[in-house]
Scaffold this motif. Sequence first.
Motif, mmCIF file in Angstrom:
data_model
loop_
_atom_site.group_PDB
_atom_site.id
_atom_site.type_symbol
_atom_site.label_atom_id
_atom_site.label_comp_id
_atom_site.label_asym_id
_atom_site.label_seq_id
_atom_site.Cartn_x
_atom_site.Cartn_y
_atom_site.Cartn_z
ATOM 1 N N LYS A 132 0.692 -1.222 0.033
ATOM 2 C CA LYS A 132 -0.016 -0.116 0.018
ATOM 3 C C LYS A 132 0.788 1.141 0.003
ATOM 4 O O LYS A 132 1.891 1.312 0.399
ATOM 5 N N PRO A 155 -6.389 7.571 1.327
ATOM 6 C CA PRO A 155 -7.452 6.952 0.678
ATOM 7 C C PRO A 155 -8.626 8.025 0.687
ATOM 8 O O PRO A 155 -8.857 8.690 1.738
ATOM 9 N N THR A 174 -12.813 3.924 -0.160
ATOM 10 C CA THR A 174 -12.216 2.643 0.079
ATOM 11 C C THR A 174 -13.567 1.657 0.208
ATOM 12 O O THR A 174 -14.480 2.024 0.456
ATOM 13 N N GLY A 204 -8.679 -1.659 2.588
ATOM 14 C CA GLY A 204 -7.563 -1.118 1.699
ATOM 15 C C GLY A 204 -7.845 -0.871 0.330
ATOM 16 O O GLY A 204 -7.195 0.075 -0.335
ATOM 17 N N SER A 205 -8.567 -1.530 -0.250
ATOM 18 C CA SER A 205 -9.056 -1.584 -1.720
ATOM 19 C C SER A 205 -9.751 -0.384 -1.987
ATOM 20 O O SER A 205 -10.353 0.157 -1.105
ATOM 21 N N GLY A 206 -9.372 0.367 -3.199
ATOM 22 C CA GLY A 206 -10.184 1.796 -3.381
ATOM 23 C C GLY A 206 -9.080 2.711 -4.224
ATOM 24 O O GLY A 206 -8.154 2.286 -4.809
ATOM 25 N N THR A 207 -9.464 4.276 -3.944
ATOM 26 C CA THR A 207 -8.734 5.144 -4.693
ATOM 27 C C THR A 207 -8.022 6.008 -3.508
ATOM 28 O O THR A 207 -8.606 6.129 -2.420
ATOM 29 N N TYR A 208 -6.643 6.076 -3.727
ATOM 30 C CA TYR A 208 -5.830 6.942 -3.066
ATOM 31 C C TYR A 208 -5.382 7.934 -3.742
ATOM 32 O O TYR A 208 -4.948 7.752 -5.284
ATOM 33 N N GLU A 265 -6.652 -2.685 -5.851
ATOM 34 C CA GLU A 265 -7.364 -3.891 -5.210
ATOM 35 C C GLU A 265 -6.521 -4.762 -4.538
ATOM 36 O O GLU A 265 -5.322 -4.682 -5.123
#
Length: 95
Positions: A37, A43, A46, A51-55, A65
């Motif tokens: 990550k 983030p 999410t 943790g998956s999502g847009t940062y 992902e």
Amino acid sequence: MLTTKTVKRLFLIFIFFFLLWFAAMATDLLRLNDFEKPIFAHPTVTADDGGSGTYEGLGWRIELEGNFMPEEELPGVTQFEFYLFDDMVHAGIRD
């Protein structure tokens, strides 16, 4: 009128902040290449898996992902896309 000394100082300050920005962006990209990550991007959107999502960083965005739940066999990032000023510059998928 700006003196030569003032222009040099302003230029050095600009270079300093550019190098800080570049180091933060490069660190996040290198971590993604190792399927970890990002550190400097925060983030914004999410999923419930932790943790998956847009940062988003300052000028870069990461769509990732991963397997972030404790019961996952292979934890960490499984797929990412790295955008620099809204242009995708790098992507990766862990096998």
